[in-house]
Design a protein around this motif. Structure first.
Motif, mmCIF file in Angstrom:
data_model
loop_
_atom_site.group_PDB
_atom_site.id
_atom_site.type_symbol
_atom_site.label_atom_id
_atom_site.label_comp_id
_atom_site.label_asym_id
_atom_site.label_seq_id
_atom_site.Cartn_x
_atom_site.Cartn_y
_atom_site.Cartn_z
ATOM 1 N N TYR A 70 -7.554 3.537 4.803
ATOM 2 C CA TYR A 70 -6.531 3.500 3.744
ATOM 3 C C TYR A 70 -7.117 4.019 2.427
ATOM 4 O O TYR A 70 -6.479 4.786 1.698
ATOM 5 C CB TYR A 70 -5.983 2.078 3.550
ATOM 6 N N LYS B 121 0.839 -1.201 0.000
ATOM 7 C CA LYS B 121 0.000 0.000 0.000
ATOM 8 C C LYS B 121 0.874 1.251 0.000
ATOM 9 O O LYS B 121 0.692 2.169 -0.792
ATOM 10 C CB LYS B 121 -0.894 -0.071 1.241
ATOM 11 N N ALA C 15 -4.018 4.256 11.694
ATOM 12 C CA ALA C 15 -4.738 4.491 10.433
ATOM 13 C C ALA C 15 -5.691 5.671 10.542
ATOM 14 O O ALA C 15 -6.534 5.880 9.673
ATOM 15 C CB ALA C 15 -5.467 3.221 10.010
#
Lengths: 381, 381
Positions: free
Chosen positions: A310, A12, A335
């Motif tokens: 994300y 990612k 996150a």
């Protein structure tokens, strides 16, 4: 769940970095807004650069870093490390015995993963608390750690800070403060003293957090303890190298409290704009943020809360060039989507535009929030 | 024994660095001759420097490092690390199980301490060989390590190199080559192939050794293995930061084989001058050197051989501005006094002058070699 382990997190991050690279190539640096609050900097003159040779650079640079570092952190001796995580590892390797306890107090869980991970590596026992009423120090404790300000900039209460130090010292246990952003947030925004002045034996700060320095960690404290930690750091290659040390010197020299104070005021402004649209946004010292859990509640879907964060971070990057931590972070970082208004790039943004971009990104996410394939595509491609 | 443990080694290094700093302040950089062969460099344009922000720099720089790094080392993916030692730690954390074996082959013991130390940290068993007739791989081996060129630049025989790889691969065990200086010495001076082309799965090189790059390590190899190692590196803060990565790119672009080849020729010349005075000097690819044991034999005294080497290194620094590794090294590095004729500063030295300075330093040392107080003063003050 789409981002399921550290390898996925690396994938990612690599995707986000290559997207950033593309924006710079196609449109230029001005089309990016790094609001992570971690964008630090690398200030160096040409004369500085000439010093950067393996055994000559450190001689000159480390001496200067001693003086500006001690001024920033207090203590007897500073030790620059490659990252705050590597400084935490070096400290635990140096001061913690196998099977002994490390006790960690922070204002709000979860802890930064590098602390339990380093304990686990050497088979030490790890205990963590975010409620002082439950706090205790078991027999056979090697080290007490206090987090001054969490990954999401939640700051510890000063009275509790002092009490934890008292408890530890009444048992002759050294206290190490992870003051990554806290060394500045705590002191500038909350008017708290330096960790060392509160009685801590050791402190570490991240020189890229809320100051124009490089990614890296700077430790200070008791000279004997620092010397022991330095041995471990040098043995395993955990210390900062000369280019980083040079940029630490210049970052500290160029640090002013104004950005933090202005960031605090602009944060209030953005928070007031956002709270009418999304009641689950929160504010910290210089940031407006939404946790993955609250984002999930806001969107009322079943997808993994972290995957949603994300994806939102990637949409903000792709559509508006806004960089937030979840897209680009190292494995196991928080996150939480956090917009840091003290970041340099934040001062180039009109807050009404930023507000619109955030609303539009969340609206876009809400349309695909139940579609795992679409989320996957956004996160990894 | 004067320098008795890692803390003493740090103290000795700090003393040398502050002396270097003083020479630069009082006389200027031109009065120093860094002959460590580790002086690397930090090549960066102003445009380069603008890129060095935490999350934007890596995006651009890491992509370029992939291409120049793969060209230098071969392999599928590169991973820049803070130091070769931290890359070795990350590799062992990622690939080696507790209680399993790590088998290390090198042309001449002792091994670089970071390998046994990292094994010890995770409770793995460590076996080392410098004689191929004795070499074997026990059951339950996780990793085979080959050192391409030792700390003193002793290069492994190519046939044995291949045989060790064959042994390991016949048992499906990955092979990791510590090619710190070897990636260049082996290939340029000894015409050996790259480690990856010899069949290794992973290789690491030090970007400040025999090339104009920064202190740091660059790994390459099988993509899946590199990804696993990268996770550990990021978790514990072992990866190289952007300023280092930038200087790696420019260091690799500016690396030429000429310095190494010229260094080889000038080394022959210096060796011929020295061997008449001191029969115990040895030569390696681009260096003339004397081991602590041979120095002690030469001086015919009872002091610790390492202390003699540290003292000689300090005398060379204080009297002639010549920097050799023992004065400035990290804990547990080799105490061999080595003059690397491929170092940039070596080309500014007349070899006859250098010869005179070495003779005079050894003569000075011989007069105090039995006086522990005098040796101590030279090493620590």
């Amino acid at each position: 769940m789409i981002v399921n382990n550290s390898l996925d997190e690396i994938k990612k991050r690599e995707n986000a970095l290559s997207f950033i690279s593309k924006i710079i190539e196609d449109n230029g640096r001005n089309f990016l807004y790094d609001l992570t609050g971690l964008s630090g900097g690398f200030i160096a003159s040409n004369e500085d650069l000439n010093l950067l040779e393996t055994y000559i650079g450190p001689a000159v640079i480390e001496q200067e870093l001693q003086s500006v570092g001690l001024e920033h952190l207090g203590g007897q001796k500073v030790l620059p490390v490659n990252r705050t995580s590597s400084g935490i590892l070096a400290t635990i390797l140096a001061l913690v015995e196998k099977d002994s306890y490390v006790v960690h107090f922070l204002s709000k869980l979860p802890a930064h993963p590098s602390i339990p991970r380093s304990c686990n590596l050497i088979n030490a026992n790890y205990l963590e608390f975010d409620n002082f009423d439950e706090f205790y120090i078991p027999e056979n404790t090697s080290l007490v750690i206090i987090t001054g300000s969490t990954m999401d900039h939640q700051v510890i209460d000063e009275t509790i800070f002092k009490k934890v130090i008292q408890h530890a010292h009444s048992r002759d246990i050294p206290v190490f403060v992870d003051d990554a952003s806290g060394a500045r947030v705590r002191t500038v925004i909350y008017n708290q003293p330096k960790a060392i002045d509160l009685g801590a034996d050791l402190v570490i700060t991240s020189t890229d957090k809320l100051m124009p320095g490089p990614r890296g960690g700077l430790m200070s404290g008791d000279e004997d303890l620092i010397n022991k930690i330095k041995v471990k750091a040098n043995q395993f290659g955990l210390e900062a190298q000369s280019p980083t040390c040079l940029a630490m010197v210049n970052g500290l020299k160029n640090f002013t409290e104004d950005n933090l104070k202005n960031g605090f005021l602009r944060k209030e402004e953005l928070f007031n704009l956002l709270k009418d649209d999304f009641i689950l946004f929160e504010e910290s010292s210089t940031s407006v943020m939404i946790s993955p859990e609250n984002l999930k509640k806001q969107l009322k879907v079943n997808s993994s809360s972290k995957d949603l964060a994300y994806a939102l971070s990637m949409i903000l990057l792709k559509d508006s060039g806004i960089i937030t931590i979840p897209a680009v972070s190292m494995p196991s970082a928080s996150a939480t989507i956090r917009f840091d208004l003290s970041a340099n790039d934040a001062f180039n943004l009109d807050l009404k535009d930023l507000h619109k971009n955030i609303v539009s990104a969340i609206s876009k996410l809400s349309k695909i929030a139940n579609d795992e394939d679409r989320l996957k595509e956004i996160i990894f491609n």
